[in-house]
Write a protein that holds these residues in place. Structure first.
Motif, PDB file in Angstrom:
ATOM      1  N   PRO A  79     120.783   1.887 -13.287  1.00 27.01           N
ATOM      2  CA  PRO A  79     120.883   0.478 -12.885  1.00 27.01           C
ATOM      3  C   PRO A  79     122.225  -0.003 -12.341  1.00 27.01           C
ATOM      4  CG  PRO A  79     120.834   0.668 -15.281  1.00 27.01           C
ATOM      5  CD  PRO A  79     120.613   2.040 -14.739  1.00 27.01           C
ATOM      6  N   GLU A  80     123.281   0.795 -12.461  1.00 29.13           N
ATOM      7  CA  GLU A  80     124.587   0.240 -12.050  1.00 29.13           C
ATOM      8  C   GLU A  80     124.732   0.144 -10.529  1.00 29.13           C
ATOM      9  OE1 GLU A  80     124.191   3.195 -13.434  1.00 29.13           O
ATOM     10  OE2 GLU A  80     125.267   4.667 -12.217  1.00 29.13           O
ATOM     11  N   ALA A  81     125.565  -0.812 -10.092  1.00 27.00           N
ATOM     12  CA  ALA A  81     125.820  -0.986  -8.664  1.00 27.00           C
ATOM     13  C   ALA A  81     126.535   0.243  -8.108  1.00 27.00           C
ATOM     14  CB  ALA A  81     126.669  -2.234  -8.436  1.00 27.00           C
ATOM     15  N   ARG A  82     126.303   0.521  -6.832  1.00 27.04           N
ATOM     16  CA  ARG A  82     126.916   1.644  -6.128  1.00 27.04           C
ATOM     17  C   ARG A  82     127.818   1.112  -5.011  1.00 27.04           C
ATOM     18  NH1 ARG A  82     123.042   3.038  -9.272  1.00 27.04           N
ATOM     19  NH2 ARG A  82     122.101   5.096  -9.217  1.00 27.04           N
ATOM     20  N   PRO A  83     128.766   1.913  -4.546  1.00 21.03           N
ATOM     21  CA  PRO A  83     129.493   1.531  -3.323  1.00 21.03           C
ATOM     22  C   PRO A  83     128.494   1.353  -2.174  1.00 21.03           C
ATOM     23  CG  PRO A  83     130.510   3.449  -4.384  1.00 21.03           C
ATOM     24  CD  PRO A  83     129.206   3.216  -5.087  1.00 21.03           C
ATOM     25  N   LYS A  84     128.868   0.578  -1.194  1.00 24.71           N
ATOM     26  CA  LYS A  84     127.940   0.234  -0.110  1.00 24.71           C
ATOM     27  C   LYS A  84     127.334   1.454   0.588  1.00 24.71           C
ATOM     28  CE  LYS A  84     128.910  -2.283   3.858  1.00 24.71           C
ATOM     29  NZ  LYS A  84     129.286  -3.542   4.553  1.00 24.71           N
ATOM     30  N   PRO A  85     128.117   2.467   0.969  1.00 22.01           N
ATOM     31  CA  PRO A  85     127.496   3.606   1.681  1.00 22.01           C
ATOM     32  C   PRO A  85     126.432   4.305   0.836  1.00 22.01           C
ATOM     33  CG  PRO A  85     129.905   3.723   1.804  1.00 22.01           C
ATOM     34  CD  PRO A  85     129.583   2.636   0.833  1.00 22.01           C
ATOM     35  N   GLU A  86     126.699   4.422  -0.467  1.00 20.12           N
ATOM     36  CA  GLU A  86     125.738   5.061  -1.382  1.00 20.12           C
ATOM     37  C   GLU A  86     124.477   4.193  -1.528  1.00 20.12           C
ATOM     38  OE1 GLU A  86     125.473   7.805  -2.799  1.00 20.12           O
ATOM     39  OE2 GLU A  86     124.416   7.609  -4.717  1.00 20.12           O
ATOM     40  N   THR A  87     124.654   2.871  -1.603  1.00 20.00           N
ATOM     41  CA  THR A  87     123.504   1.960  -1.692  1.00 20.00           C
ATOM     42  C   THR A  87     122.632   2.096  -0.441  1.00 20.00           C
ATOM     43  OG1 THR A  87     124.890   0.436  -2.962  1.00 20.00           O
ATOM     44  CG2 THR A  87     122.821  -0.449  -2.100  1.00 20.00           C
ATOM     45  N   LEU A  88     123.272   2.141   0.702  1.00 12.49           N
ATOM     46  CA  LEU A  88     122.518   2.262   1.959  1.00 12.49           C
ATOM     47  C   LEU A  88     121.825   3.622   2.074  1.00 12.49           C
ATOM     48  CD1 LEU A  88     125.029   0.541   4.429  1.00 12.49           C
ATOM     49  CD2 LEU A  88     122.816  -0.355   3.650  1.00 12.49           C
ATOM     50  N   ARG A  89     122.478   4.642   1.562  1.00 17.00           N
ATOM     51  CA  ARG A  89     121.872   5.979   1.586  1.00 17.00           C
ATOM     52  C   ARG A  89     120.616   6.003   0.710  1.00 17.00           C
ATOM     53  NH1 ARG A  89     121.369  10.332  -1.103  1.00 17.00           N
ATOM     54  NH2 ARG A  89     122.598   9.684  -2.919  1.00 17.00           N
ATOM     55  N   LEU A  90     120.720   5.432  -0.484  1.00 14.21           N
ATOM     56  CA  LEU A  90     119.561   5.367  -1.382  1.00 14.21           C
ATOM     57  C   LEU A  90     118.454   4.513  -0.759  1.00 14.21           C
ATOM     58  CD1 LEU A  90     121.380   4.918  -4.824  1.00 14.21           C
ATOM     59  CD2 LEU A  90     120.062   6.930  -4.094  1.00 14.21           C
ATOM     60  N   TRP A  91     118.866   3.457  -0.053  1.00 16.36           N
ATOM     61  CA  TRP A  91     117.890   2.575   0.601  1.00 16.36           C
ATOM     62  C   TRP A  91     117.079   3.359   1.634  1.00 16.36           C
ATOM     63  CZ3 TRP A  91     116.960  -2.162  -1.268  1.00 16.36           C
ATOM     64  CH2 TRP A  91     116.085  -2.972  -0.553  1.00 16.36           C
ATOM     65  N   ASP A  92     117.773   4.132   2.458  1.00 20.38           N
ATOM     66  CA  ASP A  92     117.094   4.886   3.515  1.00 20.38           C
ATOM     67  C   ASP A  92     116.197   5.992   2.947  1.00 20.38           C
ATOM     68  OD1 ASP A  92     118.356   3.275   5.331  1.00 20.38           O
ATOM     69  OD2 ASP A  92     120.008   4.668   5.708  1.00 20.38           O
ATOM     70  N   GLU A  93     116.646   6.573   1.852  1.00 16.46           N
ATOM     71  CA  GLU A  93     115.829   7.576   1.168  1.00 16.46           C
ATOM     72  C   GLU A  93     114.531   6.924   0.661  1.00 16.46           C
ATOM     73  OE1 GLU A  93     118.677  10.335  -1.118  1.00 16.46           O
ATOM     74  OE2 GLU A  93     117.158   9.727  -2.615  1.00 16.46           O
ATOM     75  N   SER A  94     114.661   5.743   0.083  1.00 15.22           N
ATOM     76  CA  SER A  94     113.481   5.008  -0.414  1.00 15.22           C
ATOM     77  C   SER A  94     112.519   4.670   0.715  1.00 15.22           C
ATOM     78  CB  SER A  94     113.908   3.689  -1.076  1.00 15.22           C
ATOM     79  OG  SER A  94     114.412   3.916  -2.355  1.00 15.22           O
ATOM     80  N   THR A  95     113.070   4.331   1.880  1.00 14.63           N
ATOM     81  CA  THR A  95     112.229   3.983   3.033  1.00 14.63           C
ATOM     82  C   THR A  95     111.293   5.143   3.365  1.00 14.63           C
ATOM     83  OG1 THR A  95     113.963   2.546   3.896  1.00 14.63           O
ATOM     84  CG2 THR A  95     112.288   3.284   5.473  1.00 14.63           C
TER      85      THR A  95
END
Lengths: 160, 160
Positions: A79-95
């Motif tokens: 649940p913890e927040a990630r740095p922006k590039p990591e958040t975006l990477r996880l976002w694209d993986e989820s897509t």
């Protein structure tokens, strides 16, 4: 007989996925619009930073769709927040994961009652709608954060 | 053939109305949660007060559903914010009107392309989704306003 007792389609599963991915493209742009440090630190009214909300959205989307498909309700993202590039990477993986999983769900499954994450019982379609609604809700809050930072948010109507 | 090329129902028109009215009950509670004077004056980040957003929602909901049903895209509510009791009265009137109009729309109509308010062209189902999404989006902003005022917003998951 009134019209609402006639079965019919408002949205098909394919249309719903398209609608959702449009929302997810917009949410990605909202994540991108935050300055790196503000994503995980800035908030208004004592609420959570948008970077924490974004991880909540990641922890709901794929796990819910995977649960509806397989009955396995495990979560894989902490649940913890990630740095922006990591958040975006996880976002694209989820897509990609959402697209792959969704196509395997038979339409009839969405009308069945399931128990999500061992505790939320409801029709699968309602559970999925809740996940999307929660994304729109928190993204709207992200818009207020951005405006408070003097940043113009991406247009709400743009979903491509 | 993949599952998403098989036609199927994710949400029926009746299920969508039920979902929407659940959201509208929550939005009504958010309007109610604002102190009378703050509803039309308070905002964060230079955005509009929630009372103005609430009137925007009223100006979209019934007019869109009426337009989908009849092809008449006229609006009847003027854009300025109203005192809280008047806003709630208009909200309740819209609730009844939506129920009455929705039941008259044949399911097939939602898949047809329409031009809303003379300018927004799209499938009727997408236009209706946009109206609901816009409600969730602005209500999420209302949550930030309430938190900034030190007021606990109504629970997001409660829709009865």
């Amino acid at each position: 007989m009134s019209a609402d007792s006639v079965p019919g389609v408002f949205l098909s599963p394919a249309a719903l996925l398209e609608h959702w991915q449009g929302h997810r493209r917009l949410t990605r742009r909202v994540i991108e619009a935050f300055p790196e440090d503000k994503l995980t630190s800035f908030s208004v009214g004592g609420m959570r930073p948008f970077g924490v909300m974004a991880v909540e959205l990641l922890r709901m989307a794929v796990p819910t769709v995977k649960g509806v498909l397989t009955g396995d309700w495990s979560e894989s993202v902490s649940p913890e927040a990630r740095p922006k590039p990591e958040t975006l990477r996880l976002w694209d993986e989820s897509t990609k994961d959402l697209n792959a999983l969704w196509r395997q769900i038979p339409a009839a499954r969405f009308q069945e009652t399931v128990k999500a994450f061992g505790q939320y019982e409801g029709r699968a379609c309602d559970l999925v709608m809740y996940v999307i609604d929660n994304e729109i809700h928190h993204r709207g809050q992200g818009y207020v954060y951005l405006r408070s930072l003097g940043i113009t948010p991406p247009p709400f109507w743009e979903r491509q």
